[in-house]
Motif scaffolding. Structure first.
Motif, PDB file in Angstrom:
ATOM      1  N   PRO A 118     -10.395 -11.607   3.316  1.00  0.00           N
ATOM      2  CA  PRO A 118      -9.444 -12.636   2.897  1.00  0.00           C
ATOM      3  C   PRO A 118      -9.717 -13.160   1.481  1.00  0.00           C
ATOM      4  N   GLU A 119     -10.960 -13.050   0.996  1.00  0.00           N
ATOM      5  CA  GLU A 119     -11.281 -13.482  -0.373  1.00  0.00           C
ATOM      6  C   GLU A 119     -10.669 -12.539  -1.403  1.00  0.00           C
ATOM      7  N   GLU A 120     -10.403 -11.303  -0.991  1.00  0.00           N
ATOM      8  CA  GLU A 120      -9.913 -10.273  -1.904  1.00  0.00           C
ATOM      9  C   GLU A 120      -8.427  -9.982  -1.728  1.00  0.00           C
ATOM     10  N   VAL A 121      -7.950 -10.062  -0.481  1.00  0.00           N
ATOM     11  CA  VAL A 121      -6.626  -9.552  -0.136  1.00  0.00           C
ATOM     12  C   VAL A 121      -5.773 -10.652   0.497  1.00  0.00           C
ATOM     13  N   ALA A 122      -4.654 -10.990  -0.166  1.00  0.00           N
ATOM     14  CA  ALA A 122      -3.744 -12.013   0.352  1.00  0.00           C
ATOM     15  C   ALA A 122      -2.725 -11.424   1.325  1.00  0.00           C
ATOM     16  N   TRP A 123      -2.376 -10.155   1.139  1.00  0.00           N
ATOM     17  CA  TRP A 123      -1.432  -9.440   2.009  1.00  0.00           C
ATOM     18  C   TRP A 123      -1.782  -7.964   1.930  1.00  0.00           C
ATOM     19  N   HIS A 124      -1.525  -7.221   3.017  1.00  0.00           N
ATOM     20  CA  HIS A 124      -1.727  -5.773   2.966  1.00  0.00           C
ATOM     21  C   HIS A 124      -0.761  -5.073   3.906  1.00  0.00           C
ATOM     22  N   GLY A 125      -0.558  -3.802   3.648  1.00  0.00           N
ATOM     23  CA  GLY A 125       0.250  -2.958   4.511  1.00  0.00           C
ATOM     24  C   GLY A 125       0.054  -1.507   4.121  1.00  0.00           C
ATOM     25  N   PHE A 126       0.474  -0.614   5.001  1.00  0.00           N
ATOM     26  CA  PHE A 126       0.462   0.816   4.702  1.00  0.00           C
ATOM     27  C   PHE A 126       1.910   1.228   4.462  1.00  0.00           C
ATOM     28  N   LEU A 127       2.189   1.794   3.284  1.00  0.00           N
ATOM     29  CA  LEU A 127       3.545   2.171   2.899  1.00  0.00           C
ATOM     30  C   LEU A 127       3.672   3.679   2.781  1.00  0.00           C
ATOM     31  N   THR A 128       4.839   4.198   3.169  1.00  0.00           N
ATOM     32  CA  THR A 128       5.125   5.613   2.925  1.00  0.00           C
ATOM     33  C   THR A 128       5.290   5.806   1.424  1.00  0.00           C
ATOM     34  N   GLU A 129       5.235   7.051   0.974  1.00  0.00           N
ATOM     35  CA  GLU A 129       5.425   7.332  -0.455  1.00  0.00           C
ATOM     36  C   GLU A 129       6.801   6.836  -0.916  1.00  0.00           C
ATOM     37  N   GLN A 130       7.825   6.976  -0.058  1.00  0.00           N
ATOM     38  CA  GLN A 130       9.169   6.535  -0.411  1.00  0.00           C
ATOM     39  C   GLN A 130       9.232   5.006  -0.523  1.00  0.00           C
ATOM     40  N   GLU A 131       8.608   4.300   0.423  1.00  0.00           N
ATOM     41  CA  GLU A 131       8.567   2.833   0.350  1.00  0.00           C
ATOM     42  C   GLU A 131       7.825   2.386  -0.907  1.00  0.00           C
ATOM     43  N   LEU A 132       6.727   3.050  -1.189  1.00  0.00           N
ATOM     44  CA  LEU A 132       5.937   2.707  -2.361  1.00  0.00           C
ATOM     45  C   LEU A 132       6.744   2.937  -3.634  1.00  0.00           C
ATOM     46  N   ALA A 133       7.439   4.040  -3.722  1.00  0.00           N
ATOM     47  CA  ALA A 133       8.242   4.334  -4.914  1.00  0.00           C
ATOM     48  C   ALA A 133       9.275   3.234  -5.155  1.00  0.00           C
ATOM     49  N   ARG A 134       9.894   2.721  -4.091  1.00  0.00           N
ATOM     50  CA  ARG A 134      10.855   1.617  -4.240  1.00  0.00           C
ATOM     51  C   ARG A 134      10.164   0.351  -4.736  1.00  0.00           C
ATOM     52  N   ARG A 135       9.015   0.039  -4.177  1.00  0.00           N
ATOM     53  CA  ARG A 135       8.290  -1.195  -4.514  1.00  0.00           C
ATOM     54  C   ARG A 135       7.705  -1.173  -5.924  1.00  0.00           C
ATOM     55  N   LEU A 136       7.445   0.017  -6.463  1.00  0.00           N
ATOM     56  CA  LEU A 136       6.860   0.093  -7.803  1.00  0.00           C
ATOM     57  C   LEU A 136       7.756  -0.575  -8.841  1.00  0.00           C
ATOM     58  N   GLY A 137       9.063  -0.546  -8.630  1.00  0.00           N
ATOM     59  CA  GLY A 137       9.975  -1.185  -9.562  1.00  0.00           C
ATOM     60  C   GLY A 137      10.303  -2.622  -9.212  1.00  0.00           C
ATOM     61  N   GLU A 138       9.848  -3.095  -8.057  1.00  0.00           N
ATOM     62  CA  GLU A 138      10.196  -4.439  -7.592  1.00  0.00           C
ATOM     63  C   GLU A 138       9.046  -5.443  -7.659  1.00  0.00           C
ATOM     64  N   TRP A 139       7.845  -4.998  -7.355  1.00  0.00           N
ATOM     65  CA  TRP A 139       6.706  -5.909  -7.262  1.00  0.00           C
ATOM     66  C   TRP A 139       5.890  -5.876  -8.546  1.00  0.00           C
ATOM     67  N   PRO A 140       5.190  -6.978  -8.855  1.00  0.00           N
ATOM     68  CA  PRO A 140       4.283  -6.985 -10.016  1.00  0.00           C
ATOM     69  C   PRO A 140       2.950  -6.316  -9.640  1.00  0.00           C
ATOM     70  N   TRP A 141       2.574  -5.283 -10.396  1.00  0.00           N
ATOM     71  CA  TRP A 141       1.398  -4.465 -10.076  1.00  0.00           C
ATOM     72  C   TRP A 141       0.296  -4.640 -11.106  1.00  0.00           C
ATOM     73  N   VAL A 142      -0.945  -4.420 -10.682  1.00  0.00           N
ATOM     74  CA  VAL A 142      -2.071  -4.414 -11.622  1.00  0.00           C
ATOM     75  C   VAL A 142      -1.891  -3.217 -12.555  1.00  0.00           C
ATOM     76  N   PRO A 143      -2.040  -3.419 -13.858  1.00  0.00           N
ATOM     77  CA  PRO A 143      -1.773  -2.326 -14.796  1.00  0.00           C
ATOM     78  C   PRO A 143      -2.764  -1.167 -14.704  1.00  0.00           C
ATOM     79  N   ASP A 144      -4.033  -1.449 -14.405  1.00  0.00           N
ATOM     80  CA  ASP A 144      -4.994  -0.344 -14.320  1.00  0.00           C
ATOM     81  C   ASP A 144      -4.711   0.539 -13.112  1.00  0.00           C
TER      82      ASP A 144
END
Length: 184
Positions: free
Chosen positions: A137-163
């Motif tokens: 809980p000190e590191e992770v506020a939310w988590h989930g396992f996403l399919t590659e297709q779900e992840l591809a959609r979220r890449l344009g919607e969510w703010p991601w760490v640049p590295d």
């Protein structure tokens, strides 16, 4: 993944290796000093897939030193002084996922991540985790396992760490060159 983590891993006072542009150790410093002075160091990134081949994604907590509250595709963190990339990849993956007995992560590639005054050598790994996860809980506020297709959609919607985005782009390019998706 992002390299600026605190919590169960390294604290701001712990000593880390400082490396040159070729990833050779040239000294050591307190983690907080390395961040403050923009000293090049080392980090491990681990892409985690579950038994259904979904990718572990999480949102970092707001208390993170670097990239707070952003989403990440990798677990991982900064290497301690004298620690190998392989050791850090396994340690960080087990700590952040809240598991033990994880298979040894498979090394994929390394690259130098540079973001203005900050730079770190980044070793990218992958591992399959079929254990139930209980992220810190000190590191992770939310988590989930996403399919590659779900992840591809979220890449344009969510703010991601640049590295992590840079590591993932390089992983996709490597996979395309090899003609297959990365697997554990």
């Amino acid at each position: 993944m992002s390299e600026g983590d605190t919590g169960a891993g390294l604290s701001a006072d712990e000593i880390i290796d400082i490396v040159d542009e070729r990833d050779r150790v040239v000294g050591q410093a307190r983690r907080a000093d390395a961040y403050e002075r923009g000293l090049r160091h080392r980090a491990a990134f681990v892409l985690v897939r579950d038994g259904e081949d979904r990718i572990f994604v999480h949102r970092r907590t707001a208390r993170k030193l670097v990239f707070p509250s952003l989403y990440d595709l990798f677990v991982g963190g900064v290497l301690g002084a004298g620690e190998t990339y392989d050791e850090a990849a396994l340690r960080e993956a087990e700590e952040e996922l809240g598991v033990s007995g994880l298979p040894r992560p498979e090394p994929l590639f390394r690259f130098l991540y540079e973001d203005g005054p900050r730079a770190w050598w980044s070793a990218v790994y992958q591992v399959r985790c079929e254990l139930p996860v209980s992220p810190q809980p000190e590191e992770v506020a939310w988590h989930g396992f996403l399919t590659e297709q779900e992840l591809a959609r979220r890449l344009g919607e969510w703010p991601w760490v640049p590295d992590g985005l840079e590591a993932y782009r390089r992983l996709l390019a490597l996979s395309a060159e090899q003609g297959a998706q990365p697997e554990s």
